[in-house]
Write a protein that holds these residues in place. Structure first.
Motif, PDB file in Angstrom:
ATOM      1  N   THR A 119       4.740  20.926   9.086  1.00  0.00           N
ATOM      2  CA  THR A 119       3.787  22.035   9.134  1.00  0.00           C
ATOM      3  C   THR A 119       2.362  21.503   9.291  1.00  0.00           C
ATOM      4  O   THR A 119       1.530  22.131   9.954  1.00  0.00           O
ATOM      5  N   ALA A 120       2.081  20.327   8.723  1.00  0.00           N
ATOM      6  CA  ALA A 120       0.752  19.722   8.896  1.00  0.00           C
ATOM      7  C   ALA A 120       0.494  19.395  10.372  1.00  0.00           C
ATOM      8  O   ALA A 120      -0.624  19.585  10.860  1.00  0.00           O
ATOM      9  N   GLU A 121       1.520  18.922  11.078  1.00  0.00           N
ATOM     10  CA  GLU A 121       1.368  18.670  12.524  1.00  0.00           C
ATOM     11  C   GLU A 121       1.048  19.960  13.266  1.00  0.00           C
ATOM     12  O   GLU A 121       0.175  19.991  14.142  1.00  0.00           O
ATOM     13  N   LEU A 122       1.760  21.022  12.924  1.00  0.00           N
ATOM     14  CA  LEU A 122       1.485  22.319  13.545  1.00  0.00           C
ATOM     15  C   LEU A 122       0.060  22.767  13.242  1.00  0.00           C
ATOM     16  O   LEU A 122      -0.648  23.279  14.115  1.00  0.00           O
ATOM     17  N   MET A 123      -0.361  22.589  11.989  1.00  0.00           N
ATOM     18  CA  MET A 123      -1.702  23.003  11.582  1.00  0.00           C
ATOM     19  C   MET A 123      -2.762  22.325  12.443  1.00  0.00           C
ATOM     20  O   MET A 123      -3.720  22.963  12.886  1.00  0.00           O
ATOM     21  N   GLU A 124      -2.610  21.028  12.686  1.00  0.00           N
ATOM     22  CA  GLU A 124      -3.598  20.316  13.498  1.00  0.00           C
ATOM     23  C   GLU A 124      -3.683  20.903  14.909  1.00  0.00           C
ATOM     24  O   GLU A 124      -4.778  21.055  15.461  1.00  0.00           O
ATOM     25  N   ALA A 125      -2.553  21.256  15.477  1.00  0.00           N
ATOM     26  CA  ALA A 125      -2.552  21.871  16.806  1.00  0.00           C
ATOM     27  C   ALA A 125      -3.168  23.271  16.767  1.00  0.00           C
ATOM     28  O   ALA A 125      -3.927  23.650  17.675  1.00  0.00           O
ATOM     29  N   VAL A 126      -2.865  24.041  15.736  1.00  0.00           N
ATOM     30  CA  VAL A 126      -3.448  25.381  15.581  1.00  0.00           C
ATOM     31  C   VAL A 126      -4.975  25.273  15.496  1.00  0.00           C
ATOM     32  O   VAL A 126      -5.708  26.035  16.141  1.00  0.00           O
ATOM     33  N   VAL A 127      -5.471  24.316  14.721  1.00  0.00           N
ATOM     34  CA  VAL A 127      -6.920  24.129  14.582  1.00  0.00           C
ATOM     35  C   VAL A 127      -7.549  23.753  15.925  1.00  0.00           C
ATOM     36  O   VAL A 127      -8.640  24.230  16.257  1.00  0.00           O
ATOM     37  N   GLN A 128      -6.869  22.943  16.716  1.00  0.00           N
ATOM     38  CA  GLN A 128      -7.385  22.615  18.056  1.00  0.00           C
ATOM     39  C   GLN A 128      -7.515  23.881  18.897  1.00  0.00           C
ATOM     40  O   GLN A 128      -8.505  24.053  19.625  1.00  0.00           O
ATOM     41  N   GLY A 129      -6.546  24.769  18.801  1.00  0.00           N
ATOM     42  CA  GLY A 129      -6.614  26.025  19.535  1.00  0.00           C
ATOM     43  C   GLY A 129      -7.772  26.892  19.069  1.00  0.00           C
ATOM     44  O   GLY A 129      -8.492  27.480  19.891  1.00  0.00           O
ATOM     45  N   ILE A 130      -7.981  26.961  17.771  1.00  0.00           N
ATOM     46  CA  ILE A 130      -9.115  27.733  17.232  1.00  0.00           C
ATOM     47  C   ILE A 130     -10.425  27.140  17.725  1.00  0.00           C
ATOM     48  O   ILE A 130     -11.323  27.859  18.174  1.00  0.00           O
ATOM     49  N   ALA A 131     -10.540  25.816  17.650  1.00  0.00           N
ATOM     50  CA  ALA A 131     -11.770  25.140  18.072  1.00  0.00           C
ATOM     51  C   ALA A 131     -12.072  25.403  19.548  1.00  0.00           C
ATOM     52  O   ALA A 131     -13.238  25.527  19.928  1.00  0.00           O
ATOM     53  N   SER A 132     -11.048  25.535  20.367  1.00  0.00           N
ATOM     54  CA  SER A 132     -11.266  25.789  21.792  1.00  0.00           C
ATOM     55  C   SER A 132     -11.937  27.137  22.030  1.00  0.00           C
ATOM     56  O   SER A 132     -12.524  27.359  23.088  1.00  0.00           O
ATOM     57  N   GLU A 133     -11.851  28.025  21.049  1.00  0.00           N
ATOM     58  CA  GLU A 133     -12.477  29.351  21.160  1.00  0.00           C
ATOM     59  C   GLU A 133     -13.793  29.444  20.385  1.00  0.00           C
ATOM     60  O   GLU A 133     -14.390  30.510  20.278  1.00  0.00           O
ATOM     61  N   CYS A 134     -14.209  28.324  19.791  1.00  0.00           N
ATOM     62  CA  CYS A 134     -15.501  28.245  19.079  1.00  0.00           C
ATOM     63  C   CYS A 134     -15.613  29.257  17.937  1.00  0.00           C
ATOM     64  O   CYS A 134     -16.674  29.856  17.732  1.00  0.00           O
ATOM     65  N   VAL A 135     -14.547  29.449  17.204  1.00  0.00           N
ATOM     66  CA  VAL A 135     -14.563  30.321  16.031  1.00  0.00           C
ATOM     67  C   VAL A 135     -14.587  29.425  14.793  1.00  0.00           C
ATOM     68  O   VAL A 135     -13.804  28.471  14.710  1.00  0.00           O
ATOM     69  N   PRO A 136     -15.469  29.696  13.829  1.00  0.00           N
ATOM     70  CA  PRO A 136     -15.505  28.878  12.622  1.00  0.00           C
ATOM     71  C   PRO A 136     -14.178  28.950  11.872  1.00  0.00           C
ATOM     72  O   PRO A 136     -13.575  30.020  11.760  1.00  0.00           O
ATOM     73  N   VAL A 137     -13.744  27.801  11.349  1.00  0.00           N
ATOM     74  CA  VAL A 137     -12.494  27.746  10.597  1.00  0.00           C
ATOM     75  C   VAL A 137     -12.670  26.832   9.389  1.00  0.00           C
ATOM     76  O   VAL A 137     -13.328  25.800   9.476  1.00  0.00           O
ATOM     77  N   GLU A 138     -12.126  27.266   8.271  1.00  0.00           N
ATOM     78  CA  GLU A 138     -12.072  26.459   7.065  1.00  0.00           C
ATOM     79  C   GLU A 138     -10.601  26.183   6.789  1.00  0.00           C
ATOM     80  O   GLU A 138      -9.788  27.103   6.806  1.00  0.00           O
TER      81      GLU A 138
END
Length: 179
Positions: free
Chosen positions: A46-65
Motif C-alpha cells: 500500500t505504501a508503493e501505491l501511496m507514492e504513485a497516488v501522491v505523484q498523480g496529485i502533484a501533477s495537478e498541483c493540489v496541496p497534499v498532506e
C-alpha cells in the motif's frame, strides 16, 4: 483569551478570535481545497501505491498532506481531516477487514463528527480482500462522498497498478480543484 484547554493568548485577541471563527466554520462550510492522504501498510504494498497516488496529485498541483496512520499520533492527523476538503484513505485488508489503525482513526473521525468530505479509498489485499466493504460503510457513517471507485490491488502492485494509482491520484486532485 483563556480557552478551557491549551495556551493562554495574551496578545492580539482579534487574530485569535479570527482563528477560532475560521476553525469553527469548517463544521458548516467547505474546507480548504487540499487533500489529506492517510495510509497504512503492512508489507509495503500500500505504501508503493501511496507514492504513485501522491505523484498523480502533484501533477495537478493540489496541496497534499501525507500521514502514516500506524506511526503518526491521531492528534496530528485530525486537524488536517477537519481542514482539508479531500480525504484519501490508503490501507490494506487485514483479516477480511480494514487495517486496524485506519479503522480506529475513522472511528475517531466519526466521534469528532468530521463530516461532508470528498473521499476515496485505495489499498491492497492478498487472498480475500474485504476492506472495501468496510470502507463503504465507514464513509456512509461519516457522510463522506465516495468520489471514485476504490483502487484495490491484489498483492504487490505491478507496473500497470502503479500507473492506475497515478491516474487515481490525478483524477481525485482534479475533483478537489473543481469542487
Amino acid at each position: 483569551i483563556a480557552p478551557s484547554h491549551g495556551v493562554v493568548w495574551r496578545k492580539d485577541p482579534a487574530q485569535v478570535i479570527n482563528w477560532y471563527a475560521n476553525w469553527a466554520s469548517y463544521a458548516g462550510q467547505a474546507a480548504e481545497k487540499g487533500i489529506i492522504l492517510v495510509y497504512g501498510s503492512m508489507y509495503g504494498n500500500t505504501a508503493e501505491l501511496m507514492e504513485a497516488v501522491v505523484q498523480g496529485i502533484a501533477s495537478e498541483c493540489v496541496p497534499v498532506e501525507v500521514f502514516d496512520v500506524a506511526r503518526t499520533p491521531f492528534s496530528l492527523i485530525l486537524p488536517s481531516l477537519y481542514t482539508q476538503r479531500g480525504v484519501l484513505i490508503g490501507a490494506p485488508t487485514y483479516e477480511r477487514k480494514l487495517f486496524p489503525p485506519m479503522t480506529a482513526l475513522l472511528a475517531l473521525a466519526e466521534l469528532k463528527e468530521i463530516k461532508h468530505k470528498t473521499a476515496a479509498y485505495f489499498g491492497s489485499h492478498s487472498w480475500g480482500g474485504g476492506a472495501v466493504k468496510q470502507v463503504n460503510s465507514l464513509f456512509d457513517a461519516l457522510e463522506w462522498e465516495m468520489a471514485l471507485e476504490p483502487l484495490d490491488v491484489t498483492s504487490g502492485p505491478a507496473c500497470k497498478d502503479l500507473e492506475a494509482a497515478k491516474k487515481f491520484g490525478a483524477e481525485f486532485a482534479r475533483l478537489i480543484k473543481e469542487s
